[in-house]
Write a protein that holds these residues in place. Structure first.
Motif: not given
Ligand SMILES: Cc1ncc(COP(=O)(O)O)c(C=O)c1O
Length: 360
Positions: A59-60, A62, A64, A197, A214
């Motif tokens: 997730q850090s 990006g 998805e 992140a 987030r």
């Protein structure tokens, strides 16, 4: 395995409990710094588990929904579960012939325009062929995320695993080469944005105490566990040295037994850390029964490949024959006892029993 809890760890735990904040105390930041230095990366971000480390890493970066991540079906199932937790799609490629790890050539055939990452798993503490994965990913916008959950301290081409891809993830679960006496995990990286992140994701998505950047998780490593982790990290190289010596003794004692295949021979590039010492035999179940009858606990890592687990069959439609090398390994692998406390005599006894069972 036998988890180690010595006086030094107890003292570190007591000091931490009496003097520090229980969550995000000083020991957490100290352990992260030490772990980053050990791996040779700029950053380390601790998490509540290895699974959380993997999910938060994706997730850090990006990754998805609808993104694809290629990995091995022959691992602990947390590897691909974490891809799903992150909302992405796991895609499997089969294992190399003659080894236990993901085969770069088979990965190449699975890459699509949707592939965002490849996860080589350094299974059993055996480094994956990182040069080939790097060549595959380069210039394609594909990231390498190392699953180093079983390989603390292993080296490839003179560098510690975890530092060879964009991100490396570790687990400190109690059976691992080093633990924190409870669940825990770590993300290591040289990528500042990923590290920032990840720090936010593991701490409720915070930007500051009461502002969020987030949707994050409560997935922090407890302070007392970090304090114990620092002590264990100082002992890791010594423990790994014993594992390597005992693995070499197994190799000598087990050489030449017909029908028993030893782990892949070490190459000059690879320094494995033998989280597990895994042999292969077509008579695996009889061999395991013979060991058990004689008081030796051997284990199977893993009897069912991930793609044949019920949720993966149901969701992705996998069936027998999808990944033949992984499926054969699941039928033939057997992990013999190995841990820093094992004695030469015990290794010789186990080896004698293996030889004896084969002669039956
Ligand atoms: C290869 C591998 N990946 C991921 C994990 C997940 O780690 P954890 O159990 O800390 O969530 C483990 C260990 O358990 C593992 O062995």
């Amino acid at each position: 395995m036998r988890p180690v809890v010595d006086e030094e760890m107890l003292q570190a735990a007591i000091f931490s409990l009496q003097n520090e904040k229980l969550v995000m105390g000083e020991s957490v930041y100290k352990f992260e710094e030490e772990f980053a230095r050990y791996c040779g990366t700029r950053y380390a971000v601790s998490t509540a588990s290895g699974t959380a480390a993997l999910q938060i890493a994706f997730q850090s970066m990006g990754i998805e929904q609808r993104d694809e991540v290629v990995t091995t079906p022959f691992s602990f199932f947390a590897t691909s579960n974490a891809v799903i937790h992150a909302g992405a799609q796991p895609r499997f490629a089969d294992v190399e012939n003659g080894g236990f790890n993901l085969d770069p050539a088979k990965v190449e055939t699975k890459l699509t325009s949707m592939t965002r990452a490849i996860i080589p798993v350094h299974l059993y503490g055996q480094p994956s062929r990182m040069d080939e994965f790097r060549d595959l990913a380069e210039d394609k916008g594909i990231s390498i995320v190392e699953d180093a959950c079983q390989a603390h301290g292993a080296e490839y081409d003179g560098r510690r695993v975890g530092s060879l891809g964009r991100v490396g993830c570790f687990s400190f679960y109690t059976s691992k080469n080093m633990t924190v006496c409870g669940d825990g995990g770590m993300i290591v990286t040289n990528d500042e944005k990923v590290a920032d992140a990840a720090r936010s994701f593991r701490d409720c998505g915070r930007a500051s105490k009461y502002t969020m950047s987030r949707i994050g998780y409560t997935s922090r490593l407890n302070t007392v566990n970090a304090a114990i982790g620092s002590v264990q990290l100082r002992k890791l190289d010594g423990w790994n040295k014993v594992r390597r010596e005992m693995a070499n003794l197994y190799r000598r004692e087990l050489s030449g037994i017909e029908g028993v295949e030893l782990p892949p021979a070490e190459t000059a590039k690879e320094t494995p850390v033998y989280h597990l010492f895994v042999i292969q035999s077509e008579r695996r179940d009889q061999l395991a029964a013979h060991l058990e009858k004689n008081g030796v606990e051997a284990a199977i890592h893993y009897p069912v490949p991930i793609h044949l687990q019920a949720p993966y069959r149901a969701t992705y439609g996998y069936s027998e024959g999808s990944f033949p090398v992984a499926e054969r390994l699941a039928e033939q692998v057997l992990s013999l006892p190995i841990h820093p406390g094992i004695t030469e005599e015990q290794v010789r006894t186990v080896s004698r029993l293996v030889r004896e069972s084969n002669a039956e």
